[in-house]
Structure formats: C-alpha cells, structure tokens
Scaffold this active site. Structure first.
Site, PDB file in Angstrom:
ATOM      1  N   ARG A 199       9.997  -1.835   2.811  1.00  0.00           N
ATOM      2  CA  ARG A 199       8.781  -2.742   2.101  1.00  0.00           C
ATOM      3  C   ARG A 199       9.142  -2.717   0.661  1.00  0.00           C
ATOM      4  O   ARG A 199       8.254  -3.302  -0.091  1.00  0.00           O
ATOM      5  CB  ARG A 199       7.732  -1.912   2.679  1.00  0.00           C
ATOM      6  CG  ARG A 199       6.728  -2.558   3.562  1.00  0.00           C
ATOM      7  CD  ARG A 199       5.546  -1.744   3.675  1.00  0.00           C
ATOM      8  NE  ARG A 199       4.269  -2.514   4.273  1.00  0.00           N
ATOM      9  CZ  ARG A 199       3.956  -2.253   5.551  1.00  0.00           C
ATOM     10  NH1 ARG A 199       4.661  -1.417   6.372  1.00  0.00           N
ATOM     11  NH2 ARG A 199       2.711  -2.989   5.898  1.00  0.00           N
ATOM     12  N   ARG A 251      -8.915  -2.331  12.610  1.00  0.00           N
ATOM     13  CA  ARG A 251      -8.092  -0.993  11.608  1.00  0.00           C
ATOM     14  C   ARG A 251      -8.826  -0.946  10.483  1.00  0.00           C
ATOM     15  O   ARG A 251      -9.303  -1.878   9.831  1.00  0.00           O
ATOM     16  CB  ARG A 251      -6.674  -1.815  11.508  1.00  0.00           C
ATOM     17  CG  ARG A 251      -5.620  -1.027  12.284  1.00  0.00           C
ATOM     18  CD  ARG A 251      -4.391  -1.577  12.051  1.00  0.00           C
ATOM     19  NE  ARG A 251      -3.725  -1.625  10.605  1.00  0.00           N
ATOM     20  CZ  ARG A 251      -2.670  -2.145  10.529  1.00  0.00           C
ATOM     21  NH1 ARG A 251      -1.849  -2.456  11.277  1.00  0.00           N
ATOM     22  NH2 ARG A 251      -2.120  -1.734   9.127  1.00  0.00           N
ATOM     23  N   ARG A 272      -3.748  -5.109   0.245  1.00  0.00           N
ATOM     24  CA  ARG A 272      -2.423  -5.243   0.845  1.00  0.00           C
ATOM     25  C   ARG A 272      -1.467  -6.264   0.532  1.00  0.00           C
ATOM     26  O   ARG A 272      -0.265  -6.343   0.607  1.00  0.00           O
ATOM     27  CB  ARG A 272      -2.415  -4.851   2.414  1.00  0.00           C
ATOM     28  CG  ARG A 272      -3.028  -3.398   2.726  1.00  0.00           C
ATOM     29  CD  ARG A 272      -3.631  -3.278   4.336  1.00  0.00           C
ATOM     30  NE  ARG A 272      -2.807  -3.491   5.426  1.00  0.00           N
ATOM     31  CZ  ARG A 272      -3.053  -4.338   6.380  1.00  0.00           C
ATOM     32  NH1 ARG A 272      -4.294  -4.576   6.714  1.00  0.00           N
ATOM     33  NH2 ARG A 272      -2.088  -4.298   7.331  1.00  0.00           N
TER      34      ARG A 272
HETATM   35  P1  AMP Z   1       1.482  -1.620   9.105  1.00  0.00           P
HETATM   36  O1  AMP Z   1       1.071  -1.129  10.223  1.00  0.00           O
HETATM   37  O2  AMP Z   1       2.870  -2.024   8.706  1.00  0.00           O
HETATM   38  O3  AMP Z   1       0.743  -2.452   8.027  1.00  0.00           O
HETATM   39  O4  AMP Z   1       1.443  -0.309   7.847  1.00  0.00           O
HETATM   40  C1  AMP Z   1       0.152   0.240   7.462  1.00  0.00           C
HETATM   41  C2  AMP Z   1      -0.087   0.969   6.307  1.00  0.00           C
HETATM   42  O5  AMP Z   1       1.270   2.150   6.209  1.00  0.00           O
HETATM   43  C3  AMP Z   1       0.735   0.311   5.038  1.00  0.00           C
HETATM   44  O6  AMP Z   1      -0.406  -0.436   4.482  1.00  0.00           O
HETATM   45  C4  AMP Z   1       1.423   1.346   3.926  1.00  0.00           C
HETATM   46  O7  AMP Z   1       0.182   1.829   3.449  1.00  0.00           O
HETATM   47  C5  AMP Z   1       1.884   2.358   5.314  1.00  0.00           C
HETATM   48  N1  AMP Z   1       3.310   2.052   5.413  1.00  0.00           N
HETATM   49  C6  AMP Z   1       3.854   1.422   6.585  1.00  0.00           C
HETATM   50  N2  AMP Z   1       5.209   1.279   6.368  1.00  0.00           N
HETATM   51  C7  AMP Z   1       5.408   1.580   5.150  1.00  0.00           C
HETATM   52  C8  AMP Z   1       6.489   1.670   4.323  1.00  0.00           C
HETATM   53  N3  AMP Z   1       7.870   1.145   5.060  1.00  0.00           N
HETATM   54  N4  AMP Z   1       6.484   1.983   2.939  1.00  0.00           N
HETATM   55  C9  AMP Z   1       5.411   2.345   2.622  1.00  0.00           C
HETATM   56  N5  AMP Z   1       4.068   2.503   3.237  1.00  0.00           N
HETATM   57  C10 AMP Z   1       4.213   2.037   4.381  1.00  0.00           C
END
Ligand code: AMP
Length: 244
Positions: free
Chosen positions: A90, A173, A184
């Site tokens: 990310r 969520r 986000r």
């Molecule tokens: P997601 O389910 O991929 O939308 O991730 C949910 C949250 O987890 C994100 O908004 C970040 O706070 C954290 N997160 C997930 N993957 C990463 C990553 N590769 N780097 C940093 N934070 C992450």
C-alpha cells in the site's frame, strides 16, 4: 512457475472479492493484510492492539509492521507455490520491501483494478461483511452469502442476516462509515496510487476495469494475468475449484 499475484486498487474496487475467487480457482492462498489485521484486533494480539486505532481512523498501519507480517506469511510453505496478495503493498516502501522478499522467486504479476470515485463511495457505503469469517456479503457472484435482504419472522420481527458460509452476523465494517471512507480514499490517492507508477513499466503489469459486474471482472482478471505473465498461468485449476 508460481502465480505470484498482487492486486492494486482503491478500497471498494473489488480486490478482496476477486482475489478470493482467483485464489480458489487456482488453489493458492489469498493473503489479505486487512483480514490479518482484523483477526489480530479481534483476538487482541499486541499488533492488533496497536493497529486498532489506526484502522479505525482509516489510516495506514506502519510499514515495518506490515512488511514483517507479509514476509512471515509469504515464507510459509503454502505460499511458495503462488499466492494472491490483497491489500499489500500500500506504499512504495512496502512495494520495495516486497521486491526484496521476492528476490529469487517467480516474478510478481501486478493487476490494477480501476473504479471511479463515485462508484467506490457507493459500494463502500452499502457493503456488509460477516462478523464471524469476514466474507463480503456483496459477493453475490461467489454465492458465499445470503441475499442482502432481511427476512421477517412469523412474529413480524426482522431476523438478522446470516453468513451462508459460517452463520455469522452480517454487519457494516466500522471503517466503511462515510467519514472514514473519505479518509481511506484520501490515503489511497496519497500513499497507494503512486504504486501504479512504481509498477507500470513492468511487463507483468496489467490494468482492468473494475466497474463491470463481478463475473466480467473475473474474466478480465484471468485474461490480464495470462497476458501479464506472458503465458501464465501455467498448470491447472485446483480440482473442484472451477468457478461457474
Ligand atoms: P482493507 O481490508 O485492505 O481495506 O484494510 C483495512 C485497514 O487495514 C486499512 O484501512 C489499514 O488501516 C489497514 N491495512 C491493511 N493493509 C495494510 C497495509 N498493507 N499497510 C498499512 N495498513 C494496512
């Protein structure tokens, strides 16, 4: 040759849904850093406790923590024959670390799923996930979940929606509320979108239109992976893993 796939795209682009379908189809693990973190939060590990507030604000967890999580996961035997990474990298620092982790392994295939901002906001505002297993209730094409409609009991009460996979409750969520979604998407544009430039010149990079119905996106993804991998995927779909 191992299929080492990463999916880029904004929150709500459908990475998780498509990653899950693709991984099942090819019998390789889907590795979602968001799922790993949510699990760590719900079991109360040290990483989970630290990540919780950051995730609740819609910001990114620190690169060092994320890189260690992914390094450890990719070294496990089930990932040596290929994987689909969802939600990582990310940041450019994470992408550079991933290149180092992948040194000596088959090349990464990078697919960017493009969806416009209005559609992303609409999807994130209306999606529900399973409290138990984290599956996405909007994943109708996968036929994982119940239809997203409440059923009325004989007494006229509304029954909570249930996950078809594990029976868990379907909920929104916490980071899908409108203010956090805005944050986000901002974080995505600032920190994650530069990855498209980081990867674009690679012969194993592909771009697909994520605004189409999930089956079309899945078909385009399969085609893009094949093209991006220049002859990949090799091997056969997992037995019983063929998708409708
Ligand atoms: P997601 O389910 O991929 O939308 O991730 C949910 C949250 O987890 C994100 O908004 C970040 O706070 C954290 N997160 C997930 N993957 C990463 C990553 N590769 N780097 C940093 N934070 C992450």
């Amino acid at each position: 040759m191992a299929l080492n796939l990463i999916m880029l795209g904004a929150p709500g682009a459908g990475k998780g849904t498509q990653a899950e379908r693709f991984a099942r189809r090819w019998g390789i693990p889907k590795i979602s850093t968001g799922d790993i973190l949510r699990e760590a939060v719900s079991t109360g590990t040290a990483t989970g406790l630290r990540a919780k507030a950051v995730m609740a604000r819609g910001e990114l967890v620190g690169d060092d923590v994320m890189i260690e999580i992914v390094r450890e996961r990719l070294e496990r035997p089930d990932a040596l024959g290929g994987f689909v990474l969802d939600g990582f990298p990310r940041t450019v620092a994470q992408a550079a670390a991933l290149d180092a982790i992948m040194d000596g392994r088959d090349p990464l295939i990078i697919i960017d799923i493009a969806v416009d901002e209005a559609e992303l906001t609409r999807r994130l505002g209306s999606r529900t996930i399973c409290e138990g297993c984290g599956a996405n209730a909007g994943d109708a094409a996968d036929e994982v979940m119940s239809a997203p409609e409440s059923t009325a009991s004989a007494a006229g009460r509304s029954e909570p929606l249930k996950c078809r996979r594990c029976g868990g409750r379907l909920v929104q969520r916490t980071d899908d509320n409108v203010h956090i979604v805005r944050e986000r998407l901002k974080v995505y544009h600032l920190q994650t979108e530069p990855l498209v430039e980081y990867y674009r010149s690679r012969p194993t990079f592909g771009l697909i239109d994520g605004a189409q119905p999930p089956d079309r996106v899945a078909a385009d993804l399969a085609g893009a992976v094949e093209a991006a991998g220049n002859g990949l995927p090799v091997g056969k779909p997992a037995p019983g893993g063929a998708r409708r």
